[in-house]
Write an enzyme that holds these catalytic residues in place. Structure first.
Site, PDB file in Angstrom:
ATOM      1  N   HIS A  35      70.805  -7.415   0.376  1.00 49.43           N
ATOM      2  CA  HIS A  35      72.219  -7.057   0.499  1.00 49.43           C
ATOM      3  C   HIS A  35      72.903  -7.258  -0.850  1.00 49.43           C
ATOM      4  O   HIS A  35      73.090  -8.388  -1.290  1.00 49.43           O
ATOM      5  CB  HIS A  35      72.881  -7.928   1.567  1.00 49.43           C
ATOM      6  CG  HIS A  35      72.191  -7.839   2.894  1.00 49.43           C
ATOM      7  ND1 HIS A  35      71.035  -8.549   3.180  1.00 49.43           N
ATOM      8  CD2 HIS A  35      72.472  -7.108   3.996  1.00 49.43           C
ATOM      9  CE1 HIS A  35      70.643  -8.258   4.415  1.00 49.43           C
ATOM     10  NE2 HIS A  35      71.487  -7.392   4.934  1.00 49.43           N
ATOM     11  N   HIS A 265      77.001  -2.513   1.582  1.00 50.79           N
ATOM     12  CA  HIS A 265      76.590  -3.760   2.247  1.00 50.79           C
ATOM     13  C   HIS A 265      75.106  -4.061   2.017  1.00 50.79           C
ATOM     14  O   HIS A 265      74.715  -5.198   1.823  1.00 50.79           O
ATOM     15  CB  HIS A 265      76.876  -3.659   3.745  1.00 50.79           C
ATOM     16  CG  HIS A 265      76.227  -4.732   4.551  1.00 50.79           C
ATOM     17  ND1 HIS A 265      76.833  -5.937   4.807  1.00 50.79           N
ATOM     18  CD2 HIS A 265      75.000  -4.801   5.134  1.00 50.79           C
ATOM     19  CE1 HIS A 265      76.014  -6.692   5.511  1.00 50.79           C
ATOM     20  NE2 HIS A 265      74.894  -6.027   5.732  1.00 50.79           N
ATOM     21  N   GLU A 414      80.760 -26.267  22.410  1.00 47.98           N
ATOM     22  CA  GLU A 414      79.356 -26.695  22.303  1.00 47.98           C
ATOM     23  C   GLU A 414      78.697 -26.137  21.039  1.00 47.98           C
ATOM     24  O   GLU A 414      77.967 -26.837  20.348  1.00 47.98           O
ATOM     25  CB  GLU A 414      78.568 -26.238  23.543  1.00 47.98           C
ATOM     26  CG  GLU A 414      79.069 -26.824  24.870  1.00 47.98           C
ATOM     27  CD  GLU A 414      80.290 -26.114  25.425  1.00 47.98           C
ATOM     28  OE1 GLU A 414      80.665 -25.039  24.911  1.00 47.98           O
ATOM     29  OE2 GLU A 414      80.896 -26.638  26.385  1.00 47.98           O
ATOM     30  N   HIS A 476      75.965 -24.513  36.935  1.00 53.34           N
ATOM     31  CA  HIS A 476      75.809 -25.730  36.130  1.00 53.34           C
ATOM     32  C   HIS A 476      74.391 -26.295  36.171  1.00 53.34           C
ATOM     33  O   HIS A 476      74.118 -27.286  35.513  1.00 53.34           O
ATOM     34  CB  HIS A 476      76.781 -26.814  36.633  1.00 53.34           C
ATOM     35  CG  HIS A 476      78.204 -26.560  36.242  1.00 53.34           C
ATOM     36  ND1 HIS A 476      78.821 -25.349  36.451  1.00 53.34           N
ATOM     37  CD2 HIS A 476      79.131 -27.366  35.647  1.00 53.34           C
ATOM     38  CE1 HIS A 476      80.076 -25.431  36.008  1.00 53.34           C
ATOM     39  NE2 HIS A 476      80.279 -26.627  35.516  1.00 53.34           N
TER      40      HIS A 476
HETATM   41  C1  LIG Z   1      74.952 -13.588  14.322  1.00 49.33           C
HETATM   42  C2  LIG Z   1      74.631 -12.394  13.493  1.00 49.33           C
HETATM   43  N1  LIG Z   1      74.855 -11.174  13.984  1.00 49.33           N
HETATM   44  C3  LIG Z   1      74.543 -10.089  13.271  1.00 49.33           C
HETATM   45  C4  LIG Z   1      73.997 -10.207  12.023  1.00 49.33           C
HETATM   46  C5  LIG Z   1      73.588  -8.960  11.259  1.00 49.33           C
HETATM   47  N2  LIG Z   1      74.544  -8.747  10.125  1.00 49.33           N
HETATM   48  C6  LIG Z   1      74.269  -9.197   8.899  1.00 49.33           C
HETATM   49  S1  LIG Z   1      75.516  -8.912   7.820  1.00 49.33           S
HETATM   50  C7  LIG Z   1      76.428  -8.131   9.010  1.00 49.33           C
HETATM   51  C8  LIG Z   1      77.781  -7.583   8.691  1.00 49.33           C
HETATM   52  C9  LIG Z   1      78.603  -8.614   8.072  1.00 49.33           C
HETATM   53  O1  LIG Z   1      79.806  -8.101   7.588  1.00 49.33           O
HETATM   54  P1  LIG Z   1      80.541  -8.915   6.469  1.00 49.33           P
HETATM   55  O2  LIG Z   1      80.504 -10.342   6.764  1.00 49.33           O
HETATM   56  O3  LIG Z   1      81.851  -8.274   6.278  1.00 49.33           O
HETATM   57  O4  LIG Z   1      79.607  -8.720   5.197  1.00 49.33           O
HETATM   58  P2  LIG Z   1      79.736  -7.609   4.067  1.00 49.33           P
HETATM   59  O5  LIG Z   1      79.337  -6.305   4.658  1.00 49.33           O
HETATM   60  O6  LIG Z   1      81.147  -7.618   3.632  1.00 49.33           O
HETATM   61  O7  LIG Z   1      78.772  -8.079   3.035  1.00 49.33           O
HETATM   62  C10 LIG Z   1      75.757  -8.135  10.226  1.00 49.33           C
HETATM   63  C11 LIG Z   1      76.287  -7.529  11.458  1.00 49.33           C
HETATM   64  C12 LIG Z   1      73.778 -11.502  11.537  1.00 49.33           C
HETATM   65  N3  LIG Z   1      73.238 -11.726  10.349  1.00 49.33           N
HETATM   66  N4  LIG Z   1      74.134 -12.577  12.270  1.00 49.33           N
END
Ligand SMILES: Cc1ncc(C[n+]2csc(CCOP(=O)(O)OP(=O)(O)O)c2C)c(N)n1
Ligand SMILES: [Mg+2]
Length: 672
Positions: A35, A265, A414, A476
């Site tokens: 990324h 991204h 939690e 529960h």
């Molecule tokens: C819990 C979780 N859900 C989904 C992902 C997959 N994922 C990685 S980055 C991303 C998008 C994140 O957007 P942002 O924080 O705005 O990052 P940017 O594109 O600006 O680098 C997703 C959905 C992940 N890493 N963790």
């Protein structure tokens, strides 16, 4: 793209930041994955942070009074790897950057704790880092109160993206930090308005500044490409007594043709576009090359931290010797030698009394002893203190008014609790434990998985561990949770049967240094089953012979926790009919499977029929029941295969067939 106006704001910083950007593009291109947009967008913020604010010493990555820097937006891992390489962390060589995301490299796809010295916590599952940072900040506050500012006086900085802020866990973490007034915590939001699917606004129109303000935070909004504005905001953040959020307006993939689009991204690998981006940054060096003057300037930042560390060492040496020793002990994670002796004496005392109490109560009894001997424990509960029995006498409640308090009211959070405990354990100097109902493991699970992946010895006090909780009903009552926890690598699960086993379980949990422990504890009272004192900790063998068969051994009953008494009742009846029956108590499958073969064979010899009894699903039991080769014994299992129901616990055990009568019937059927 003409970025000259941005570059002109601070030409030196512009070149420093360009080094992060170029290394990011080179590494992502080489691995053909990763990324790029986030590190490119946040390079200016990171440069100011490292040059003007962060206390860090690349020569001593684990120095206890360093600032903690957490990249919650873990997908932007090349940001942290670039920073660590440039500032001179010995393990993050240029070859490691070249090998980004490859087998055997420490530069994993997402930053992993334990791989890279400057990575404080594993991130990647979005939002975790924010909640870890709350734990880091709690730990700092508490240790500063305990040892004084000469020993602990640092900040926690966390970079979070739009994704981190959208995740539910961020809400729990932000609210907890606001309530606890964690003024040493600064969150830098990469406010680039872009996620994978498009603009943030397609899914979210939250007023983030308003949200943080409502939770008790100090908020600021700045241009994330303006070094002076970044610096001023960080200075103001440190000065404010509340936790601070700085919304840094940035351009994802700044200068790359994909800038400001979701494409930025991910992996930006097109060579022509890479060349265009480098041109826009004024970067003329070849791939993975950093001009010597720029590298030297980055390394100089580390020298400032080096001096700060030396000052700290001189300062801490002025503390009274006993306090210095206590500080070192706290960070070493070693247990007082008296702990095992005291717990053993406590077990001996309890054997004589044979109390009939719930194991959650037994856990409290153990904690009364432990918390007095081990000042590093910090307990808590997600609003179930009276049910989890996690608060002991004179711990004090952690709050802005009493930072020495060792008990945290996490609120009904939690997930946030589990992730904060990870942060506390990772910070060092603290042994966190926290409670909720075993069923709500589901709500904490993503952070529990990371405890295991990172190998941090967090202790989860999970009470109400079966249908035995009764009337609250199936919402529960955990059924599949023990199986799921046992299926999780590097997680130790202990389900003690009575007070003696619970004391043993606590001792085992505290002895762990590289894995989390889950204590599964009953709501309902249980009779004592360990009626003879043993100097050694029997639960530590995972499974052991609780009651031996008389006469020829035909049946082995294996049970855990509240079902051990069922096994004992079944054995008594079978013995009365002349059927030799052994009872094996199995407080921990993991520990049993770690024993040598001689022990495993002694406890579970081939031949007799085996019946497992546990008020949960069968998944995971077969290795014990059928043997490691799968055909050592005829076997059966008595447990749950559906959800539970709402009724008194005795009725439920009867209705779901988890009874001695059922065990006897199965044993006889198998004996034929
Ligand atoms: C819990 C979780 N859900 C989904 C992902 C997959 N994922 C990685 S980055 C991303 C998008 C994140 O957007 P942002 O924080 O705005 O990052 P940017 O594109 O600006 O680098 C997703 C959905 C992940 N890493 N963790
Ligand atoms: Mg974004």
């Amino acid at each position: 793209m003409d970025l000259s106006a941005l570059a002109a704001r601070n030409p030196e910083y512009w070149r420093l930041a360009a080094a992060i950007r170029a290394l990011t593009l080179d590494a992502v291109a080489a691995s053909n994955s990763g990324h790029a947009g986030m590190p490119i967008g946040m390079a200016d913020v990171a440069t100011v942070l490292f040059d003007r604010h962060l206390r860090f010493d690349p020569k001593a990555p684990h120095w206890p009074d360093r600032d903690r820097f957490i990249l919650s937006a873990g997908h932007g891992s090349m940001l942290i790897y670039s920073l660590l390489h440039l500032t001179g962390y010995a393990d993050v060589t240029i070859d490691q950057i070249r090998d980004f995301r490859q087998w055997g490299a420490i530069t994993a796809g997402h930053p992993e704790y334990g791989h890279v010295s400057g990575v404080e916590t594993t991130t990647g599952p979005l939002g975790q880092g924010i909640a870890n940072s709350v734990g880091f900040a709690i730990a700092e506050e508490h240790l500063r109160a305990r040892f004084g500012a000469r020993a602990q006086d640092h900040h926690t900085w966390v970079i979070a993206g739009d994704g981190c802020l959208m995740e539910g866990i961020s809400h729990e973490a932000i609210a907890l930090a606001g309530r606890q007034r964690l003024g040493r915590l600064v969150l830098l939001w990469d406010n680039n308005g872009i996620t994978i699917d498009g603009k943030v606004s397609i899914a979210d129109i939250t007023d983030q500044l308003g949200r943080f303000t409502a939770a008790g935070w100090h908020v600021q909004s700045i241009d994330g490409h303006d070094p002076d504005a970044i610096d001023a905001a960080m200075t103001a953040a440190k000065a404010d007594p509340r936790p601070s959020m700085i919304a840094c307006r940035t351009h994802i993939g700044l200068g790359h043709p994909a800038q400001d689009t979701p494409k930025a991204h991910g992996a930006l690998t097109d060579p022509d576009q890479i060349a265009m981006a480098k041109k826009a940054w004024g970067w003329t060096s070849g791939p993975f090359e950093v001009p010597a003057d720029i590298k030297a300037r980055w390394e100089k930042m580390g020298e400032r931290g080096h001096a700060a560390r030396q000052e700290w060492e001189a300062r801490i040496a002025t503390l009274p010797a006993a306090r210095q020793r206590a500080f070192e002990e706290a960070f070493s994670g070693t247990l007082p030698t008296t702990l095992s002796t005291r717990l053993r004496a406590f077990r001996r005392d309890i054997v004589g009394k044979a109390p009939k109490v719930a194991t959650r109560k037994s856990s409290e009894m153990a904690l009364e002893v432990i918390n007095k001997l081990l000042p590093e424990t910090m307990g808590g509960s997600a609003d179930l203190t009276g049910s989890n029995n996690t608060l002991t006498e004179s711990m004090g409640i952690f709050s802005p008014e009493d930072r020495r308090g060792r008990y945290i009211h996490y609120g009904i959070r939690e997930h946030g609790m589990a992730a904060a405990m990870n942060g506390m354990a990772l910070h060092g100097g603290i042994r966190p434990y926290g409670g909720t109902f075993l069923c709500f493991t589901d709500y904490a699970r993503p952070a529990m998985r990371l405890s295991a992946l990172m190998g941090v010895p967090v202790i989860y006090v999970m009470t109400h561990d079966s249908i035995g909780l009764g009337e609250d009903g199936p919402t529960h009552q955990p059924v599949e949770h023990l199986a799921m926890l046992r299926a999780t690598p590097n997680t130790l699960v202990l389900r003690p049967a009575d007070t003696v086993e619970t004391i043993e379980a606590w001792e085992i949990a505290l002895q762990q240094t590289s894995r989390p422990t889950v204590l599964a504890l009953s709501r309902q009272n249980l009779p004592a089953v360990r009626l003879k004192h043993s100097t050694s900790n029997l639960a530590a063998r995972g499974a052991y012979i609780l009651a031996e068969s008389e006469g020829r051994r035909q049946v082995i009953l294996l049970a855990t926790g509240s079902e051990v008494k069922v096994a004992i009742a079944a054995r008594d009846a079978l013995q009365a009919e002349g059927i030799g029956t052994r009872v094996v108590s199995v407080p921990s499958m993991e520990l049993f499977l770690e024993q040598d073969e001689a022990w495993r064979r002694r406890v579970l010899p081939g031949g007799p029929v085996r019946i497992g009894i546990e008020a949960g699903v069968r998944v995971g039991w077969d290795r014990l029941l059928m043997g490691e080769r799968g055909r050592e014994a005829k076997s059966g299992f008595i447990g749950m295969s559906t959800f539970g129901a709402s009724a008194p616990d005795t009725v439920l055990f009867e209705k779901f067939g988890i009874t001695a009568a059922h065990a006897i019937e199965r044993a006889k059927a198998l004996l034929g």
